[in-house]
Write a protein that holds these residues in place. Sequence first.
Motif, PDB file in Angstrom:
ATOM      1  N   LEU A 264      48.394  42.950  30.042  1.00 48.37           N
ATOM      2  CA  LEU A 264      47.209  43.029  29.182  1.00 48.37           C
ATOM      3  C   LEU A 264      45.990  43.352  30.023  1.00 48.37           C
ATOM      4  CD1 LEU A 264      47.723  39.876  26.902  1.00 48.37           C
ATOM      5  CD2 LEU A 264      48.281  42.244  26.364  1.00 48.37           C
ATOM      6  N   THR A 265      45.077  44.084  29.421  1.00 52.15           N
ATOM      7  CA  THR A 265      43.803  44.369  30.064  1.00 52.15           C
ATOM      8  C   THR A 265      42.699  44.230  29.030  1.00 52.15           C
ATOM      9  OG1 THR A 265      42.573  45.947  31.424  1.00 52.15           O
ATOM     10  CG2 THR A 265      43.862  46.851  29.610  1.00 52.15           C
ATOM     11  N   THR A 266      41.469  44.152  29.487  1.00 52.93           N
ATOM     12  CA  THR A 266      40.322  43.957  28.600  1.00 52.93           C
ATOM     13  C   THR A 266      39.516  45.242  28.508  1.00 52.93           C
ATOM     14  OG1 THR A 266      40.210  41.621  29.226  1.00 52.93           O
ATOM     15  CG2 THR A 266      38.284  42.571  28.144  1.00 52.93           C
TER      16      THR A 266
ATOM     17  N   ASP B 211      44.956  57.901  30.688  1.00 51.09           N
ATOM     18  CA  ASP B 211      45.823  57.688  31.854  1.00 51.09           C
ATOM     19  C   ASP B 211      45.641  56.278  32.408  1.00 51.09           C
ATOM     20  OD1 ASP B 211      47.758  58.293  33.705  1.00 51.09           O
ATOM     21  OD2 ASP B 211      46.390  59.273  35.103  1.00 51.09           O
ATOM     22  N   ASN B 212      45.542  55.303  31.495  1.00 57.72           N
ATOM     23  CA  ASN B 212      45.402  53.886  31.840  1.00 57.72           C
ATOM     24  C   ASN B 212      44.182  53.600  32.711  1.00 57.72           C
ATOM     25  OD1 ASN B 212      47.672  53.419  30.362  1.00 57.72           O
ATOM     26  ND2 ASN B 212      49.018  53.015  32.090  1.00 57.72           N
TER      27      ASN B 212
ATOM     28  N   GLU C   3      41.396  42.233  24.271  1.00 58.36           N
ATOM     29  CA  GLU C   3      42.585  42.282  25.117  1.00 58.36           C
ATOM     30  C   GLU C   3      43.577  43.263  24.527  1.00 58.36           C
ATOM     31  OE1 GLU C   3      44.427  38.593  25.975  1.00 58.36           O
ATOM     32  OE2 GLU C   3      43.118  38.199  27.688  1.00 58.36           O
ATOM     33  N   VAL C   4      43.987  44.224  25.343  1.00 55.73           N
ATOM     34  CA  VAL C   4      44.814  45.335  24.871  1.00 55.73           C
ATOM     35  C   VAL C   4      46.099  45.386  25.674  1.00 55.73           C
ATOM     36  CG1 VAL C   4      44.886  47.835  24.536  1.00 55.73           C
ATOM     37  CG2 VAL C   4      42.744  46.612  24.213  1.00 55.73           C
TER      38      VAL C   4
ATOM     39  N   TYR D  18      55.159  40.155  38.221  1.00 57.97           N
ATOM     40  CA  TYR D  18      56.452  40.420  37.598  1.00 57.97           C
ATOM     41  C   TYR D  18      56.771  39.402  36.500  1.00 57.97           C
ATOM     42  CZ  TYR D  18      61.448  41.147  37.014  1.00 57.97           C
ATOM     43  OH  TYR D  18      62.676  41.388  36.476  1.00 57.97           O
ATOM     44  N   ILE D  19      56.192  38.203  36.594  1.00 57.90           N
ATOM     45  CA  ILE D  19      56.536  37.136  35.650  1.00 57.90           C
ATOM     46  C   ILE D  19      55.581  37.113  34.458  1.00 57.90           C
ATOM     47  CG2 ILE D  19      56.799  34.640  35.392  1.00 57.90           C
ATOM     48  CD1 ILE D  19      57.656  34.522  38.310  1.00 57.90           C
ATOM     49  N   CYS D  20      54.271  37.020  34.720  1.00 59.43           N
ATOM     50  CA  CYS D  20      53.310  36.890  33.621  1.00 59.43           C
ATOM     51  C   CYS D  20      52.693  38.223  33.212  1.00 59.43           C
ATOM     52  CB  CYS D  20      52.199  35.906  33.994  1.00 59.43           C
ATOM     53  SG  CYS D  20      51.132  36.476  35.340  1.00 59.43           S
ATOM     54  N   ARG D  21      52.932  39.295  33.957  1.00 64.19           N
ATOM     55  CA  ARG D  21      52.464  40.637  33.635  1.00 64.19           C
ATOM     56  C   ARG D  21      50.947  40.772  33.631  1.00 64.19           C
ATOM     57  NH1 ARG D  21      56.616  43.738  34.902  1.00 64.19           N
ATOM     58  NH2 ARG D  21      58.225  43.936  33.341  1.00 64.19           N
ATOM     59  N   ARG D  22      50.255  39.929  34.375  1.00 66.08           N
ATOM     60  CA  ARG D  22      48.811  40.054  34.471  1.00 66.08           C
ATOM     61  C   ARG D  22      48.445  40.889  35.695  1.00 66.08           C
ATOM     62  NH1 ARG D  22      46.531  34.063  34.279  1.00 66.08           N
ATOM     63  NH2 ARG D  22      48.277  33.793  35.730  1.00 66.08           N
TER      64      ARG D  22
END
Length: 473
Positions: free
Chosen positions: A281-283, A218-219, A267-268, A27-31
Motif C-alpha cells: 500500500l502507498t499513500t 509507472d508507480n 491509501e492505495v 516480504y511479510i507485511c508488504r509495506r
Amino acid sequence: MIDNRDNELENSNHDSSNHDDYEDICYICRRPESKVGKMIKIPNNICICSDCMQKTFDTINTNGTPYADLLNFNPSMMNFSNLQNEIPKSQKLKKKKPVEKEKEAPILDVKSIPSPHMIKAQLDDFVVGQEHAKKVISVAVYNHYKRIAAGSMDDIEIEKSNMLMIGPTGSGKTFLVKTLAKLLNVPLAITDATSLTEAGYIGDDVESVLSKLLAAADNDVERAEHGIIFIDEIDKIAKKKSTTNRDVSGESVQQGMLKLLEGSEVEVPVGATNKNAMVPLTTINTKNILFICGGAFPDLDKIIKSRLNKQSSIGFGADLKDKYDDDINILQKVTVEDLREFGMIPEFIGRLPIIYTLEGLTKDMLVKVLKEPKNAILKQYQKLLALDEVDLRFDDGALEEIAERALKKKTGARALRAIIEEFMLDIMYEIPKDENIGRVTITKDYIEHKGVPVIEMRGSIANQPILEDKNKL
C-alpha cells in the motif's frame, strides 16, 4: 570474450541502477521502505522490516525455542526455494526524490504548459464540432497545471476545478478525453463507474481509480499526484429511486468519492485494484489530481422537459408542451436541480463546479466525422485498400446517405462504423481477387442496394489527369 564481459558488466550495472529507483518492500507485511524504515535483507533478495522480524523472533521464543538457538541462527542454511524471489515490477514503488532536488527543479514549468488555444487547435484535428466542450476542457486543463506549477506563491490558494461532462451517447465524450491524453504528457487513467461499489462489498472500491492512475504513472507517486482521472458512465451511480436495500452501487459510491474529489490522502494498493494482505500500500494525495466525470444521463431530457413545460399554457403566444420534443440539444438547458432529481446527491455535484454539455450530432456533423479527422473512418478504409494499390472514393451522396442512416439508429458516431462495415464487406472480399482493379467509387445507389460501386481498371485511369478535389475522398 572481452566484449561479452563488458556487455554483461554494463547490463548488470544497468539492472542495478533500475533496481535503485524502486523502494524495498517487506516480504511479510508488504509495506514499502518509506513507511517502515530500513529493511533487513536475507538471501534470495528477500527484505523484511524490523517490526516483522521482531514479531517472528517473539513467536519463536514463545513457542519454546531456546534463545541460544536464535543466536546461532544462520539464514543461509534455510531453503528459500519455495519463497518468491522477486516482487513483480507492477507492485514496486519508485523512490521519492530528495527535498533538495525538488526545490532546485520544479515538477512542472508554467512556460512548458501549452496555452488553451494550442490545446484546442490540436483537439480540432481529431474531434469534429463540440466547440464549447473543447474550449472548456482546454481552459480547465491549462488552469489546473498552472495551479500546480504556481504552488503556494502567496496567501491566495487556487482551488481545483473538477468537471462534469454531459452528452448523448456517441457524441464523443470518451474520445475527447482519450485524444487529450495523447496530446498531454501526463498520466491519465480512464475508468468506469459501473464496477464501483461501497468498500467491503463485491466489486472495486473507490480507491481502485487511483490504482489505475498509479499504474499509468509507472508507480511513480509524484507523477500520479499531478495526473488526470476520467470516470466514465458516472450516471450509473445515481441514487436508486425505489429500493428498500442499501444502495451500495449508487448513493454509497457517490459518498465514498466525496473526499477523493475534494482532496485527501488515500491509501492505495499497488499493482492491484483491491486491498489484501499480499499487496503493498502507498499513500496518494488527491489534492492536485484533476477529475473529469462523464455520462450520457439517459432520461435526463425528460426531467428537463417537465421543468420547462411547467410554464406552458393555453392561448396565443403561449409555450406548447411539445415545444422541446425535437430539440436535440435539450441537455444544454440542464441545471443542478435537474441533476439532483436524476439521482446525484448535492455534495457530489458541489465538488464538480464545471458542468458542460456536448451537442447532439447532426447530419452535417456526421458527414464531417466521416472524412475530416486525422483518423477518420473513411481514411482507415482508404489506407487498407491502398495497401492493395486500389484508390477508394466516396460520392457526396453516399456520405449523406450514411449520415442519414446513422441518425435513425440514434447511437451517435458509433453507428457510422456499423453501417460502413455492412456495405464494405463485399468490396473488401472481392477486390483482392482481381489485381487489375485500380479505383472503386462508392455511390448512393450502392448503399441503398439499388446499384453497384463504380470500378475502374488500372489501364483506364493511368492516362487521367490527377485532380485535387477536396470535396471528394
